[in-house]
Write a protein that holds these residues in place. Structure first.
Motif, PDB file in Angstrom:
ATOM      1  N   GLN A   1       3.419 -14.818  31.760  1.00 44.41           N
ATOM      2  CA  GLN A   1       3.215 -15.506  30.488  1.00 44.41           C
ATOM      3  C   GLN A   1       1.745 -15.388  30.108  1.00 44.41           C
TER       4      GLN A   1
ATOM      5  N   GLN B   1       0.607 -16.245  26.816  1.00 44.46           N
ATOM      6  CA  GLN B   1       0.388 -16.932  25.559  1.00 44.46           C
ATOM      7  C   GLN B   1      -0.484 -18.155  25.806  1.00 44.46           C
TER       8      GLN B   1
ATOM      9  N   ALA C   1      -4.810 -13.529  28.266  1.00 41.81           N
ATOM     10  CA  ALA C   1      -4.144 -14.087  27.074  1.00 41.81           C
ATOM     11  C   ALA C   1      -4.895 -13.607  25.840  1.00 41.81           C
TER      12      ALA C   1
END
Length: 54
Positions: free
Chosen positions: A3, A5, A50
């Motif tokens: 992940q 984000q 990110a």
């Protein structure tokens, strides 16, 4: 895929020995200095790599 984000969530605090606390934000866990955060405080997490919006 990891992940990557940027997320905004409320923290959950868990006890940890010494002068630390275990903080859980979404699926992320971090160790922080005790007293630096409060239960339910909103924080922003930007994992490594990110992409931040312009």
């Amino acid at each position: 895929m990891a992940q990557r984000q940027v997320i905004k969530e409320r923290v959950r605090l868990f006890p940890h020995p010494e002068r630390l606390e275990l903080v859980k934000v979404g699926t992320f866990q971090r160790v922080v200095q005790r007293g630096g955060l409060q239960e339910g405080q909103a924080v922003i997490v930007a994992p490594e790599r990110a992409l931040l919006p312009p």
